[in-house]
Enzyme design. Sequence first.
Site, short mmCIF file in Angstrom:
data_model
loop_
_atom_site.label_atom_id
_atom_site.label_comp_id
_atom_site.label_asym_id
_atom_site.label_seq_id
_atom_site.Cartn_x
_atom_site.Cartn_y
_atom_site.Cartn_z
N TYR A 167 9.20 -11.26 -7.84
CA TYR A 167 9.40 -10.46 -9.05
C TYR A 167 10.67 -10.82 -9.82
O TYR A 167 10.93 -10.26 -10.87
CB TYR A 167 9.46 -8.97 -8.68
N HIS A 185 9.53 -6.67 -15.75
CA HIS A 185 9.91 -5.39 -15.13
C HIS A 185 11.27 -5.47 -14.43
O HIS A 185 11.83 -4.45 -14.07
CB HIS A 185 8.83 -5.00 -14.11
N TYR A 227 10.99 -0.57 -4.66
CA TYR A 227 10.00 -0.90 -5.68
C TYR A 227 10.16 0.10 -6.81
O TYR A 227 10.60 1.23 -6.63
CB TYR A 227 8.57 -0.98 -5.15
N ASN A 231 8.53 2.14 -8.88
CA ASN A 231 8.05 3.50 -9.05
C ASN A 231 8.70 4.51 -8.12
O ASN A 231 8.50 5.72 -8.29
CB ASN A 231 6.53 3.55 -8.90
#
Length: 190
Positions: free
Chosen positions: A17, A22, A67, A69
């Site tokens: 990532y 994001h 992560y 969320n």
Amino acid sequence: MALVLMVVGLGNPGPRYATTRHNAGFMVVDLLADDLGITLDRTREQALTGQGLVGNNRVLLVKPQTYMNNSGQAVAPLARWYGIAPEAILVIHDDLDLAPGRLRLRRGGSSGGHRGLQSIITHLGTTAVPRLKIGIGRPPLGQNVIDYVLKPFSEGDWELIRPVLLEAARAARFLLEGGSMDEAMNRFNH
């Protein structure tokens, strides 16, 4: 000497990532850490952290490892541990509603649908959390939002984003050095 400000960059952990849209918040915290000579080398409350001095103020840089969320699961316990009020936390995150190359500081308010920010608001129990939004724009028609935010910046977007990430790190440093939020918004919002 007490911690006066926590700067939280939102993103997802791991190399997969690292360069995704994001992870704009992680990218800014990394730039800020380099600029301030702070190493994020300690894991506490499910977050990678680093402390340093800016003037006479101690600051805590944070990259939650939960992560996106679930970011509040790391941020709220850290704020309690260090005795940092929500108003003294600056959350840096990507924003779909801002065009690539745009930057916006806000004192607080709703999450605007950003799940990482919503997790922090929920776990802290307040919307009075300052934030610095990095514009990533909306996906092209027909592309799924989740797929869009979890993909690396396009080459064209990267040319717009890179200067904004540097500007965001300067805005965070300005606040850490004691600049007011009003002055920061006037200077850096575009």
